[in-house]
Design a protein around this motif. Structure first.
Motif, PDB file in Angstrom:
ATOM      1  N   ARG A  10     -98.151 -41.865  -5.178  1.00  0.00           N
ATOM      2  CA  ARG A  10     -98.182 -42.136  -6.616  1.00  0.00           C
ATOM      3  C   ARG A  10     -96.928 -41.598  -7.300  1.00  0.00           C
ATOM      4  O   ARG A  10     -96.337 -42.263  -8.160  1.00  0.00           O
ATOM      5  CB  ARG A  10     -99.447 -41.534  -7.228  1.00  0.00           C
ATOM      6  N   ARG A  11     -96.491 -40.398  -6.907  1.00  0.00           N
ATOM      7  CA  ARG A  11     -95.266 -39.852  -7.494  1.00  0.00           C
ATOM      8  C   ARG A  11     -94.055 -40.683  -7.069  1.00  0.00           C
ATOM      9  O   ARG A  11     -93.144 -40.907  -7.863  1.00  0.00           O
ATOM     10  CB  ARG A  11     -95.100 -38.391  -7.079  1.00  0.00           C
ATOM     11  N   GLU A  12     -94.031 -41.117  -5.792  1.00  0.00           N
ATOM     12  CA  GLU A  12     -92.949 -41.998  -5.342  1.00  0.00           C
ATOM     13  C   GLU A  12     -92.882 -43.256  -6.200  1.00  0.00           C
ATOM     14  O   GLU A  12     -91.798 -43.682  -6.621  1.00  0.00           O
ATOM     15  CB  GLU A  12     -93.159 -42.409  -3.880  1.00  0.00           C
ATOM     16  N   LEU A  13     -94.027 -43.852  -6.463  1.00  0.00           N
ATOM     17  CA  LEU A  13     -94.058 -45.084  -7.243  1.00  0.00           C
ATOM     18  C   LEU A  13     -93.517 -44.864  -8.650  1.00  0.00           C
ATOM     19  O   LEU A  13     -92.773 -45.691  -9.187  1.00  0.00           O
ATOM     20  CB  LEU A  13     -95.476 -45.640  -7.290  1.00  0.00           C
ATOM     21  N   HIS A  14     -93.884 -43.735  -9.255  1.00  0.00           N
ATOM     22  CA  HIS A  14     -93.390 -43.436 -10.592  1.00  0.00           C
ATOM     23  C   HIS A  14     -91.898 -43.114 -10.584  1.00  0.00           C
ATOM     24  O   HIS A  14     -91.182 -43.431 -11.542  1.00  0.00           O
ATOM     25  CB  HIS A  14     -94.167 -42.258 -11.189  1.00  0.00           C
ATOM     26  N   THR A  15     -91.426 -42.473  -9.508  1.00  0.00           N
ATOM     27  CA  THR A  15     -90.044 -41.989  -9.479  1.00  0.00           C
ATOM     28  C   THR A  15     -89.064 -43.068  -9.046  1.00  0.00           C
ATOM     29  O   THR A  15     -88.008 -43.253  -9.662  1.00  0.00           O
ATOM     30  CB  THR A  15     -89.925 -40.783  -8.525  1.00  0.00           C
ATOM     31  N   PHE A  16     -89.398 -43.781  -7.950  1.00  0.00           N
ATOM     32  CA  PHE A  16     -88.442 -44.779  -7.453  1.00  0.00           C
ATOM     33  C   PHE A  16     -89.128 -46.017  -6.881  1.00  0.00           C
ATOM     34  O   PHE A  16     -88.545 -46.730  -6.059  1.00  0.00           O
ATOM     35  CB  PHE A  16     -87.502 -44.170  -6.404  1.00  0.00           C
TER      36      PHE A  16
ATOM     37  N   GLY B 181     -94.688 -58.365 -11.262  1.00  0.00           N
ATOM     38  CA  GLY B 181     -95.647 -57.972 -12.273  1.00  0.00           C
ATOM     39  C   GLY B 181     -95.346 -56.668 -12.985  1.00  0.00           C
ATOM     40  O   GLY B 181     -94.192 -56.282 -13.180  1.00  0.00           O
ATOM     41  N   GLN B 182     -96.415 -55.958 -13.332  1.00  0.00           N
ATOM     42  CA  GLN B 182     -96.316 -54.755 -14.137  1.00  0.00           C
ATOM     43  C   GLN B 182     -95.738 -53.590 -13.328  1.00  0.00           C
ATOM     44  O   GLN B 182     -95.794 -53.573 -12.094  1.00  0.00           O
ATOM     45  CB  GLN B 182     -97.696 -54.393 -14.699  1.00  0.00           C
ATOM     46  N   THR B 183     -95.231 -52.609 -14.029  1.00  0.00           N
ATOM     47  CA  THR B 183     -94.627 -51.443 -13.393  1.00  0.00           C
ATOM     48  C   THR B 183     -95.693 -50.401 -13.064  1.00  0.00           C
ATOM     49  O   THR B 183     -96.782 -50.402 -13.656  1.00  0.00           O
ATOM     50  CB  THR B 183     -93.585 -50.793 -14.307  1.00  0.00           C
ATOM     51  N   PRO B 184     -95.404 -49.476 -12.134  1.00  0.00           N
ATOM     52  CA  PRO B 184     -96.347 -48.388 -11.860  1.00  0.00           C
ATOM     53  C   PRO B 184     -96.691 -47.577 -13.104  1.00  0.00           C
ATOM     54  O   PRO B 184     -97.847 -47.163 -13.280  1.00  0.00           O
ATOM     55  CB  PRO B 184     -95.605 -47.532 -10.826  1.00  0.00           C
ATOM     56  N   GLY B 185     -95.709 -47.365 -13.990  1.00  0.00           N
ATOM     57  CA  GLY B 185     -95.977 -46.593 -15.197  1.00  0.00           C
ATOM     58  C   GLY B 185     -96.997 -47.237 -16.119  1.00  0.00           C
ATOM     59  O   GLY B 185     -97.643 -46.541 -16.916  1.00  0.00           O
ATOM     60  N   GLU B 186     -97.158 -48.555 -16.018  1.00  0.00           N
ATOM     61  CA  GLU B 186     -98.133 -49.253 -16.857  1.00  0.00           C
ATOM     62  C   GLU B 186     -99.556 -49.178 -16.311  1.00  0.00           C
ATOM     63  O   GLU B 186    -100.520 -49.388 -17.062  1.00  0.00           O
ATOM     64  CB  GLU B 186     -97.728 -50.723 -16.998  1.00  0.00           C
ATOM     65  N   LEU B 187     -99.705 -48.890 -15.013  1.00  0.00           N
ATOM     66  CA  LEU B 187    -101.026 -48.978 -14.388  1.00  0.00           C
ATOM     67  C   LEU B 187    -101.507 -47.686 -13.736  1.00  0.00           C
ATOM     68  O   LEU B 187    -102.714 -47.487 -13.608  1.00  0.00           O
ATOM     69  CB  LEU B 187    -101.018 -50.094 -13.326  1.00  0.00           C
ATOM     70  N   LEU B 188    -100.584 -46.837 -13.302  1.00  0.00           N
ATOM     71  CA  LEU B 188    -100.970 -45.621 -12.584  1.00  0.00           C
ATOM     72  C   LEU B 188    -100.818 -44.395 -13.469  1.00  0.00           C
ATOM     73  O   LEU B 188     -99.762 -44.199 -14.075  1.00  0.00           O
ATOM     74  CB  LEU B 188    -100.093 -45.425 -11.341  1.00  0.00           C
ATOM     75  N   PRO B 189    -101.829 -43.524 -13.539  1.00  0.00           N
ATOM     76  CA  PRO B 189    -101.652 -42.262 -14.270  1.00  0.00           C
ATOM     77  C   PRO B 189    -100.572 -41.407 -13.610  1.00  0.00           C
ATOM     78  O   PRO B 189    -100.373 -41.455 -12.393  1.00  0.00           O
ATOM     79  CB  PRO B 189    -103.027 -41.590 -14.145  1.00  0.00           C
ATOM     80  N   ALA B 190     -99.876 -40.634 -14.405  1.00  0.00           N
ATOM     81  CA  ALA B 190     -98.852 -39.739 -13.877  1.00  0.00           C
ATOM     82  C   ALA B 190     -99.486 -38.656 -13.010  1.00  0.00           C
ATOM     83  O   ALA B 190    -100.658 -38.290 -13.184  1.00  0.00           O
ATOM     84  CB  ALA B 190     -98.079 -39.105 -15.023  1.00  0.00           C
ATOM     85  N   VAL B 191     -98.694 -38.141 -12.063  1.00  0.00           N
ATOM     86  CA  VAL B 191     -99.129 -37.063 -11.169  1.00  0.00           C
ATOM     87  C   VAL B 191     -98.452 -35.770 -11.623  1.00  0.00           C
ATOM     88  O   VAL B 191     -97.222 -35.704 -11.690  1.00  0.00           O
ATOM     89  CB  VAL B 191     -98.748 -37.362  -9.712  1.00  0.00           C
TER      90      VAL B 191
END
Length: 255
Positions: free
Chosen positions: A118-124, A130-140
């Motif tokens: 999840r942190r990888e998805l938010h970082t890089f 479609g939508q970005t990780p920041g739009e769908l995944l809560p931050a870690v």
């Protein structure tokens, strides 16, 4: 559908385009790449293609069947065995403990999307559709990430070190050393590093240099290195001898 982000090698791009085309029938909300493909350390033919697909509704038996058929249709591609994809829904992205339908190693099973992923998805994370990780995944949070890393080192990797038979395999040597180096950096300053950066760091952490050089040669297609018949066994013992104490010290320092 088209891919977005930095260009990978031609065979990889072709497989990703084909995968996204096959996935169209499931009407995905988003498709992301993480791991080496997202982090810029991807080696075509050697690195896994680690993907996350977010689907719009519940994943029932019909969806499972369609996912299985989708991957079966890709099996003739030379890179298909390296393509791994976990399937979330837009209603289940928030739960880090939930086990999601996953295709990897040529079969379906269920696994979590870990705080590291999840942190990888938010970082890089690389957005393929479609939508970005920041739009769908809560931050870690840093604490969530660190707690997971410690548990993984203590409860999974450390017990595995005591199983000598595992460490004659390339995959365990590579995974164990790289994961330990990455965990060290994460616990030290809360950041994630690539596999290449982890390999560069390992000698300074006291890892056996000849083993690290062996991993680098294999990962980056370089020739040379030990060829004697006992190398795999000796490499395994060197790796286990290093990791056992190193993991114990790392875990103790955090707790």
């Amino acid at each position: 559908m088209t891919t977005h982000g930095t260009r990978a090698d031609a065979l990889t791009d072709a497989l990703l385009d084909r995968f996204l085309g096959e996935l169209r029938a499931l009407d995905p909300v988003a498709v992301w790449a993480h791991g080496s493909l997202g982090g810029g350390d991807y080696q075509e033919g050697r690195s896994d293609l680690d993907l996350i697909a977010v689907l719009p509704g519940p994943i029932g038996p019909g969806t499972v069947w369609n996912v299985a058929k989708l991957h079966a249709r890709l099996h003739t591609d030379p890179l298909a065995p390296l393509l791994h994809c976990t399937y979330l829904t837009d209603a289940t992205t928030a739960d880090p403990g939930r086990r999601h339908l996953t295709w990897a190693q040529r079969h379906l099973f269920r696994r979590t999307v870990t705080p590291v992923t999840r942190r990888e998805l938010h970082t890089f994370g690389r957005v393929l559709y479609g939508q970005t990780p920041g739009e769908l995944l809560p931050a870690v949070s840093d604490r969530q990430l660190a707690d997971f890393v410690v548990r993984d080192q203590r409860d999974f990797l450390r017990p595995a070190v005591d199983k000598a038979r595992l460490w004659t395999q390339d995959v365990w040597v590579d995974y164990g050393l790289v994961t330990f180096a990455r965990a060290t950096v994460t616990l030290r300053d809360g950041t994630l590093i690539s596999k290449r950066e982890a390999l560069d760091l390992l000698p300074g952490l006291g890892a056996p240099v000849e083993v690290v050089e062996d991993v680098v040669r294999r990962r980056y297609g370089q020739k040379g290195g030990p060829v004697d018949s006992g190398w795999r066994e000796r490499r395994g013992e060197l790796t286990r001898g290093y990791l056992g104490g190193a993991i114990d010290r790392l875990v103790t320092s955090y707790t």
